[in-house]
Design a protein around this motif. Structure first.
Motif, short mmCIF file in Angstrom:
data_model
loop_
_atom_site.label_atom_id
_atom_site.label_comp_id
_atom_site.label_asym_id
_atom_site.label_seq_id
_atom_site.Cartn_x
_atom_site.Cartn_y
_atom_site.Cartn_z
N TYR A 36 0.85 -1.18 0.00
CA TYR A 36 0.00 0.00 0.00
C TYR A 36 0.89 1.24 0.00
O TYR A 36 1.96 1.27 0.61
N GLN A 38 0.76 5.31 1.02
CA GLN A 38 -0.01 6.26 1.82
C GLN A 38 0.62 7.64 1.73
O GLN A 38 1.72 7.87 2.25
N SER A 40 0.69 11.71 2.66
CA SER A 40 0.46 12.41 3.91
C SER A 40 -1.00 12.83 4.04
O SER A 40 -1.60 13.35 3.09
N ARG A 41 -1.59 12.52 5.18
CA ARG A 41 -2.96 12.88 5.50
C ARG A 41 -4.00 12.21 4.59
O ARG A 41 -5.09 12.75 4.37
N LYS A 42 -3.62 11.07 4.06
CA LYS A 42 -4.54 10.27 3.25
C LYS A 42 -4.56 8.84 3.76
O LYS A 42 -3.72 8.44 4.58
N GLY A 43 -5.55 8.06 3.29
CA GLY A 43 -5.59 6.66 3.64
C GLY A 43 -4.70 5.83 2.75
O GLY A 43 -4.31 6.25 1.66
N PRO A 44 -4.32 4.63 3.20
CA PRO A 44 -3.53 3.73 2.35
C PRO A 44 -4.29 3.36 1.09
O PRO A 44 -5.50 3.12 1.14
N GLN B 6 -15.29 8.82 5.21
CA GLN B 6 -15.28 8.92 6.67
C GLN B 6 -15.61 10.34 7.09
O GLN B 6 -15.15 11.31 6.49
N LEU B 43 -0.81 -0.01 11.53
CA LEU B 43 -2.27 -0.12 11.56
C LEU B 43 -2.67 -1.26 12.48
O LEU B 43 -2.23 -2.39 12.31
N PHE B 90 -8.92 4.84 10.69
CA PHE B 90 -9.23 4.51 9.31
C PHE B 90 -10.31 3.44 9.26
O PHE B 90 -10.26 2.45 9.99
N PHE B 106 -9.34 1.73 1.77
CA PHE B 106 -9.39 2.61 2.94
C PHE B 106 -9.99 3.98 2.64
O PHE B 106 -9.87 4.50 1.52
N GLY B 107 -10.61 4.56 3.66
CA GLY B 107 -10.97 5.96 3.63
C GLY B 107 -9.78 6.83 3.96
O GLY B 107 -8.68 6.31 4.20
N ASP B 108 -9.96 8.15 4.01
CA ASP B 108 -8.86 9.07 4.26
C ASP B 108 -8.65 9.38 5.74
O ASP B 108 -7.81 10.20 6.08
N GLY B 109 -9.42 8.77 6.60
CA GLY B 109 -9.13 8.86 8.02
C GLY B 109 -9.83 9.97 8.76
O GLY B 109 -10.26 10.97 8.18
N ARG B 111 -8.80 12.29 12.08
CA ARG B 111 -7.74 12.63 13.03
C ARG B 111 -8.37 13.10 14.32
O ARG B 111 -9.04 14.14 14.34
#
Lengths: 116, 115
Positions: A36, A38, A40-44, B6, B43, B90, B106-109, B111
């Motif tokens: 994967y 990833q 910065s500030r994003k999902g994998p 998300q 993770l 996530f 995955f979504g972007d999370g 924080r």
């Protein structure tokens, strides 16, 4: 000892270089391997997916699995600044739990920077 | 082409407050997952849902609850937030095929900071 070990880096290389990212693992039952990426500030996001041993190529990316050594690699050719990200390896033995779930085991990620 | 969405993206809570993190997927996947990502820890799976109507604990479930509202939506609730729950959360989804491993998307999370 963790089931999956990954050098956290950071790793910095000049643009155009070949990058090698690696993971080692201890569970011999793993047979599905993923990489994967990833940002910065994003999902994998899934980059490469391989089954069992051997190589798989997709454009500038090559995934390599050596089950005898319990070692997987991701090679990036002609690296670009847009390849700067954290790279996570993940693997599974493909079994389904009693609850119908399959488990992925992740490495901690290697942070890569490509210098223009 | 939304994939996994998300909400919220950021949140600051005080210790003891509660909140629910929302997740929705539009890929018609059976399985959904909640992870937390911490520096040096990678993770870690909190809870998962193999299909609508089923949920079960992952590696680090303490302090969390989940609800699989329908096939699309899977929420994560913190009943009484603690500073140790400061993390990036996530949500992921995947299809399910016995005997094989399907990649998770995955979504972007979210924080989350707990003060």
């Amino acid at each position: 000892q963790k089931e999956v070990e990954q050098d956290p880096g950071p790793l910095s290389v000049p643009e155009g270089a070949i990058v090698s990212l690696n993971c080692t693992y201890s569970n011999s039952a793993f047979q599905y391997f993923m990489w994967y990426r990833q940002y910065s500030r994003k999902g994998p996001e899934l980059l490469m997916y391989t089954y069992s041993s051997g190589n798989k190529e997709d454009g500038r990316f090559t995934a390599q699995v050596d089950k005898s050594s319990k070692y997987i690699s991701l090679f990036i050719r002609d690296s670009q600044p847009s390849d700067s990200a954290t790279y996570l390896c993940a693997m599974s033995d493909g079994t389904i739990s009693n609850f119908g779930n399959e488990k992925l085991t992740f490495g901690t990620g290697t942070r890569l920077t490509i210098i223009p | 082409n939304a994939g996994v969405t998300q909400t919220p993206k950021f949140q600051v809570l005080k210790t003891g407050q509660s909140m629910t993190l929302q997740c929705a997927q539009d890929m018609n996947h059976n399985s959904m997952y909640w992870y937390r990502q911490d520096p040096g820890m990678g993770l870690r799976l909190i809870y998962y849902s193999a299909s609508e109507g089923t949920t079960d604990k992952g590696e680090v479930p303490n302090g969390y609850n989940v609800s699989r509202l329908n096939k699309r939506e899977f929420s994560l609730r913190l009943e009484s937030a603690a500073p140790s729950q400061t993390s990036v959360y996530f949500c992921a989804s995947s299809d399910l095929n016995p005997g094989a491993a399907w990649p998770q998307h995955f979504g972007d999370g979210t924080r989350l900071s707990i003060l």
